[in-house]
Motif scaffolding. Structure first.
Motif, PDB file in Angstrom:
ATOM      1  N   LEU A 290      13.293   1.792  -8.576  1.00 36.46           N
ATOM      2  CA  LEU A 290      13.108   1.848  -7.120  1.00 36.46           C
ATOM      3  C   LEU A 290      11.911   1.003  -6.670  1.00 36.46           C
ATOM      4  O   LEU A 290      11.947   0.356  -5.638  1.00 36.46           O
ATOM      5  N   LEU A 291      10.857   1.017  -7.497  1.00 36.78           N
ATOM      6  CA  LEU A 291       9.644   0.284  -7.141  1.00 36.78           C
ATOM      7  C   LEU A 291       9.892  -1.230  -7.105  1.00 36.78           C
ATOM      8  O   LEU A 291       9.541  -1.901  -6.133  1.00 36.78           O
ATOM      9  N   CYS A 292      10.501  -1.751  -8.158  1.00 36.18           N
ATOM     10  CA  CYS A 292      10.647  -3.205  -8.266  1.00 36.18           C
ATOM     11  C   CYS A 292      11.512  -3.802  -7.142  1.00 36.18           C
ATOM     12  O   CYS A 292      11.118  -4.787  -6.526  1.00 36.18           O
ATOM     13  N   PRO A 293      12.670  -3.216  -6.854  1.00 35.11           N
ATOM     14  CA  PRO A 293      13.467  -3.782  -5.749  1.00 35.11           C
ATOM     15  C   PRO A 293      12.720  -3.752  -4.414  1.00 35.11           C
ATOM     16  O   PRO A 293      12.835  -4.678  -3.617  1.00 35.11           O
ATOM     17  N   ALA A 294      11.901  -2.704  -4.194  1.00 41.49           N
ATOM     18  CA  ALA A 294      11.166  -2.625  -2.939  1.00 41.49           C
ATOM     19  C   ALA A 294      10.073  -3.693  -2.863  1.00 41.49           C
ATOM     20  O   ALA A 294       9.746  -4.195  -1.799  1.00 41.49           O
ATOM     21  N   LEU A 295       9.533  -4.037  -4.048  1.00 43.88           N
ATOM     22  CA  LEU A 295       8.486  -5.068  -4.077  1.00 43.88           C
ATOM     23  C   LEU A 295       9.045  -6.457  -3.774  1.00 43.88           C
ATOM     24  O   LEU A 295       8.377  -7.284  -3.169  1.00 43.88           O
ATOM     25  N   THR A 296      10.263  -6.718  -4.215  1.00 44.07           N
ATOM     26  CA  THR A 296      10.793  -8.078  -4.095  1.00 44.07           C
ATOM     27  C   THR A 296      11.675  -8.291  -2.870  1.00 44.07           C
ATOM     28  O   THR A 296      11.981  -9.427  -2.541  1.00 44.07           O
ATOM     29  N   MET A 297      12.069  -7.225  -2.184  1.00 41.64           N
ATOM     30  CA  MET A 297      13.107  -7.384  -1.167  1.00 41.64           C
ATOM     31  C   MET A 297      12.741  -8.384  -0.067  1.00 41.64           C
ATOM     32  O   MET A 297      13.584  -9.095   0.439  1.00 41.64           O
TER      33      MET A 297
ATOM     34  N   LEU B 284      17.115  -5.151   3.634  1.00 38.86           N
ATOM     35  CA  LEU B 284      17.817  -3.947   3.204  1.00 38.86           C
ATOM     36  C   LEU B 284      18.925  -4.299   2.210  1.00 38.86           C
ATOM     37  O   LEU B 284      19.073  -3.651   1.168  1.00 38.86           O
ATOM     38  N   VAL B 285      19.683  -5.340   2.523  1.00 36.63           N
ATOM     39  CA  VAL B 285      20.748  -5.765   1.620  1.00 36.63           C
ATOM     40  C   VAL B 285      20.155  -6.213   0.290  1.00 36.63           C
ATOM     41  O   VAL B 285      20.667  -5.890  -0.788  1.00 36.63           O
ATOM     42  N   ALA B 286      19.021  -6.933   0.348  1.00 29.93           N
ATOM     43  CA  ALA B 286      18.363  -7.384  -0.879  1.00 29.93           C
ATOM     44  C   ALA B 286      17.949  -6.180  -1.725  1.00 29.93           C
ATOM     45  O   ALA B 286      18.151  -6.157  -2.939  1.00 29.93           O
ATOM     46  N   LEU B 287      17.401  -5.165  -1.044  1.00 25.31           N
ATOM     47  CA  LEU B 287      16.969  -3.946  -1.742  1.00 25.31           C
ATOM     48  C   LEU B 287      18.150  -3.285  -2.443  1.00 25.31           C
ATOM     49  O   LEU B 287      18.094  -2.961  -3.629  1.00 25.31           O
ATOM     50  N   LEU B 288      19.237  -3.108  -1.696  1.00 25.25           N
ATOM     51  CA  LEU B 288      20.398  -2.409  -2.257  1.00 25.25           C
ATOM     52  C   LEU B 288      21.038  -3.208  -3.392  1.00 25.25           C
ATOM     53  O   LEU B 288      21.395  -2.650  -4.424  1.00 25.25           O
TER      54      LEU B 288
ATOM     55  N   TRP C 144       0.827  -1.213   0.000  1.00 22.10           N
ATOM     56  CA  TRP C 144       0.000   0.000   0.000  1.00 22.10           C
ATOM     57  C   TRP C 144       0.856   1.256   0.000  1.00 22.10           C
ATOM     58  O   TRP C 144       0.565   2.210  -0.717  1.00 22.10           O
ATOM     59  N   VAL C 145       1.905   1.242   0.791  1.00 23.51           N
ATOM     60  CA  VAL C 145       2.806   2.399   0.820  1.00 23.51           C
ATOM     61  C   VAL C 145       3.416   2.606  -0.561  1.00 23.51           C
ATOM     62  O   VAL C 145       3.427   3.719  -1.100  1.00 23.51           O
ATOM     63  N   LEU C 146       3.907   1.503  -1.151  1.00 22.75           N
ATOM     64  CA  LEU C 146       4.515   1.607  -2.481  1.00 22.75           C
ATOM     65  C   LEU C 146       3.486   2.106  -3.493  1.00 22.75           C
ATOM     66  O   LEU C 146       3.792   2.945  -4.342  1.00 22.75           O
ATOM     67  N   LEU C 147       2.268   1.582  -3.386  1.00 26.09           N
ATOM     68  CA  LEU C 147       1.218   1.961  -4.326  1.00 26.09           C
ATOM     69  C   LEU C 147       0.941   3.467  -4.241  1.00 26.09           C
ATOM     70  O   LEU C 147       0.859   4.155  -5.253  1.00 26.09           O
ATOM     71  N   VAL C 148       0.837   3.968  -3.015  1.00 24.47           N
ATOM     72  CA  VAL C 148       0.530   5.395  -2.827  1.00 24.47           C
ATOM     73  C   VAL C 148       1.659   6.262  -3.391  1.00 24.47           C
ATOM     74  O   VAL C 148       1.424   7.181  -4.172  1.00 24.47           O
ATOM     75  N   VAL C 149       2.891   5.932  -3.032  1.00 25.67           N
ATOM     76  CA  VAL C 149       4.033   6.716  -3.508  1.00 25.67           C
ATOM     77  C   VAL C 149       4.106   6.664  -5.031  1.00 25.67           C
ATOM     78  O   VAL C 149       4.276   7.677  -5.714  1.00 25.67           O
ATOM     79  N   PHE C 150       3.934   5.451  -5.549  1.00 22.38           N
ATOM     80  CA  PHE C 150       4.018   5.232  -6.989  1.00 22.38           C
ATOM     81  C   PHE C 150       2.954   6.050  -7.728  1.00 22.38           C
ATOM     82  O   PHE C 150       3.255   6.748  -8.703  1.00 22.38           O
ATOM     83  N   LEU C 151       1.707   5.998  -7.247  1.00 19.46           N
ATOM     84  CA  LEU C 151       0.640   6.704  -7.941  1.00 19.46           C
ATOM     85  C   LEU C 151       0.790   8.214  -7.809  1.00 19.46           C
ATOM     86  O   LEU C 151       0.493   8.954  -8.748  1.00 19.46           O
ATOM     87  N   LEU C 152       1.271   8.680  -6.664  1.00 22.57           N
ATOM     88  CA  LEU C 152       1.523  10.127  -6.515  1.00 22.57           C
ATOM     89  C   LEU C 152       2.550  10.581  -7.538  1.00 22.57           C
ATOM     90  O   LEU C 152       2.376  11.580  -8.236  1.00 22.57           O
TER      91      LEU C 152
ATOM     92  N   GLY D 165      15.254  -9.024  -8.641  1.00 22.52           N
ATOM     93  CA  GLY D 165      15.001  -8.765  -7.223  1.00 22.52           C
ATOM     94  C   GLY D 165      14.728 -10.035  -6.442  1.00 22.52           C
ATOM     95  O   GLY D 165      15.179 -10.193  -5.302  1.00 22.52           O
ATOM     96  N   THR D 166      14.000 -10.968  -7.064  1.00 29.19           N
ATOM     97  CA  THR D 166      13.710 -12.240  -6.399  1.00 29.19           C
ATOM     98  C   THR D 166      15.010 -12.994  -6.128  1.00 29.19           C
ATOM     99  O   THR D 166      15.219 -13.536  -5.038  1.00 29.19           O
ATOM    100  N   LEU D 167      15.885 -12.993  -7.131  1.00 31.31           N
ATOM    101  CA  LEU D 167      17.181 -13.667  -6.959  1.00 31.31           C
ATOM    102  C   LEU D 167      17.980 -13.017  -5.824  1.00 31.31           C
ATOM    103  O   LEU D 167      18.512 -13.709  -4.949  1.00 31.31           O
TER     104      LEU D 167
END
Lengths: 320, 249
Positions: free
Chosen positions: B73-80, B171-175, B22-30, B160-162
């Motif tokens: 930015l969106l995709c890594p946050a979704l898969t982390m 956090l490490v996965a995200l980065l 939901w957070v990602l969705l809101v930021v993304f749509l804004l 990102g899944t990998l």
């Protein structure tokens, strides 16, 4: 149900399990006993298919865990040590997911979940978020998860770890009850748990199976040579009399409640002597001297003694 | 494929009952709303438009890396959290001791994030409808644009899944994922840096920016789709191998 042969797990830096073999038959409730770090969890994780063995083989319900992992896992309900659950789900949602994952047909899923919750006494928490559950209830939800696909075999890793005494008793009662319908292998480092729930125990220490058998057989293993008894000894002569009996090495006395009329005696014997013959001579000597012998028999042992005898390391400090 | 649907449904449930999606969705749509607004305002001042440049094309990544940056930015946050969270909390043990194959677990989790990604884009269909009210919209171009977005997103999400399977830390996965997808982007920039030759060819082929450029013009280049498909397959294959390797830890 379980056949394990020559199981080895080598982590590279440490060998956690060394050449362990055992069998668990249908309907048995077996305790897997050992101090912390003995290799209990590693062994159970290999049985459940979470870890692969370095060598050796495991068969669950006739299926090789390595070659037919799905078939093997369908026949067992495994409860990991920490009872890991998804905190964001509700109890019923979680169990529905687990039932689906474990091939419970869609039509039977709701019923299977209700039945599992009933057995683990978590029905009243069905709609609670797992996040809000106490450790004891999480443990029960994990148990319900192990039961949900009604597998014939349950493998429970420390099912009572971290529970308070009441919850503990509750879980033990549950395990005893499940033992009537399931084959169970449970690990623990608490001896009273084995006494309370199991028919048979496997004792593991530093990766090796050091003993195996029924509780009585294990108790006999750890029994110290010696005699124990109760005396009425108002004149305090029992010690002097006993020292003159051949084969007696040392005595220790402990006054009972109505001392000195009631004295508890422990007799240590010389090695390589006939326990029964000494008992006979000792009784004769005491009776002759006017000591009242109320009871005398072979020394008792507790499971704690057995455990200590089997797992204590005189060469402590040597590399494991 | 035993267990695939169960894993997929659980993953969707967990994604949408926790705040992350939901957070990602809101930021993304804004963000997308702001981009759309500025694009519309910009084009409203232009006297006339050629055939393949317009607000729709601009929104879907033509002449701009804004969209790609958002995706990076969106995709890594979704898969982390995909695997990292399960390993940190230990739930992976319960998951992998159920009668499921590692392939089913990886595919179930991956398709859940792809579905979530697609759901995040769904509200942007409104933008297209708004534009249609005030002018004409080239429907095939819109469709190919969404196909391009799905291709790029699927690639990033697979990476990102990998990465999430490589570490216990979200956090490490995200980065790591940002590093990988940004690396891919930088390789693509080579198209404008290198002299004509094989290096430039490779860079152009790998460029996710050029992919969006093409698709937003309505050009469906099958080589782009083959690239996306290959990267997804490679990443997911490696993820399955990584999941398998935990047994031997």
């Amino acid at each position: 149900m379980i056949e394990v042969s020559n199981l080895v797990k080598d982590y590279g830096t440490v060998v956690a399990v060394r050449d362990v073999s055992f069998r668990v038959g249908k309907g048995e409730v077996v305790g897997f006993l050992g101090p912390n770090g003995a290799g209990k969890s590693t062994t159970l994780r290999m049985l459940a298919g979470f870890l692969g063995p370095t060598s050796g083989s495991i068969r669950i319900h006739g299926y090789d865990v390595q070659r037919e992992p799905i078939a093997a896992r369908r026949h067992l309900g495994y409860m990991p040590e920490a009872a890991p659950l998804y905190p964001e789900l509700r109890v019923r949602e979680y169990l529905h997911f687990r039932a689906a994952l474990k091939h419970v047909p869609r039509r039977e899923r709701a019923r299977a979940v209700e039945a599992a919750m009933e057995r683990a006494s978590v029905t009243e928490l069905a709609d609670t978020l797992i996040l809000h559950l106490s450790k004891g209830y999480r443990q029960r939800v994990a148990l319900a998860d192990a039961l949900v696909a009604s597998p014939p075999l349950l493998i429970l890793d420390e099912p009572t770890a971290g529970l308070d005494p009441n919850q503990n008793r509750e879980v033990r009662r549950l395990i005893r009850e499940l033992g009537k319908t399931h084959t169970i292998l449970l690990s623990t480092h608490i001896l009273s748990e084995v006494e309370a729930t199991c028919d048979r125990a496997l004792v593991i220490d530093r990766g090796r199976l050091v003993a195996e058998g029924t509780l009585d057989a294990l108790l006999a293993l750890g029994r110290r040579r010696g005699l124990e008894g109760e005396l009425r000894d108002p004149e305090r002569r029992a010690a002097d009399v006993a020292r003159s009996v051949h084969g007696v090495r040392a005595l220790s006395f402990r006054d009972g409640a109505d001392a000195p009329d009631h004295v508890h005696v422990t007799v240590e014997l010389d090695t390589d002597t006939d326990e029964k013959a000494i008992a006979e001579r000792l009784v004769a000597a005491w009776v002759g001297a006017g000591v009242g012998v109320r009871a005398l028999g072979p020394g008792k042992s507790s499971l704690e003694d057995v455990f200590a005898a089997l797992t204590e390391h005189p060469e402590a400090g040597a590399p494991a | 494929m035993t267990g695939f649907f169960a894993v997929y449904r659980r993953e969707m449930l967990s994604l949408w009952v926790t705040p992350l999606a939901w957070v990602l969705l809101v930021v993304f749509l804004l963000l997308e709303g702001a981009v759309f607004y500025s694009i519309v305002v910009h084009f409203a001042t232009l006297p006339d438009l050629s055939v393949d440049t317009g607000p729709v094309q601009a929104f879907f990544g033509q002449e701009s890396i804004l969209l790609l940056l958002t995706l990076m930015l969106l995709c890594p946050a979704l898969t982390m959290r995909t695997f990292a969270e399960e390993r940190r909390s230990g739930t992976i043990e319960a998951l992998l001791t159920a009668p499921v194959t590692p392939t089913a677990v990886v595919l179930g989790k991956y398709l859940a994030v792809v579905t979530t990604y697609a759901l995040m884009w769904a509200p942007t269909v409104l933008y297209v409808l708004i534009l249609r009210n005030t002018g004409t919209v080239d429907v095939p171009v819109v469709l190919t644009s969404y196909a391009g977005l799905l291709g790029v997103g699927a690639t990033y999400l697979a990476a990102g899944t990998l990465m999430s399977a490589m570490t216990r830390s979200q956090l490490v996965a995200l980065l790591l994922t940002i590093f990988v997808v940004f690396g891919l982007f930088v390789l693509g920039v080579g198209e404008y840096v290198f002299e004509d030759g094989p290096l430039r060819e490779i860079a152009a082929h790998l460029s996710m920016a050029s992919q969006m450029e093409d698709f937003s013009k309505g050009i469906v280049d099958s080589r782009r789709l083959v690239l996306d498909g290959s990267l997804v397959a490679l990443c997911l294959f490696l993820t399955v191998r990584v999941v398998d390797s935990w047994r031997w830890g």
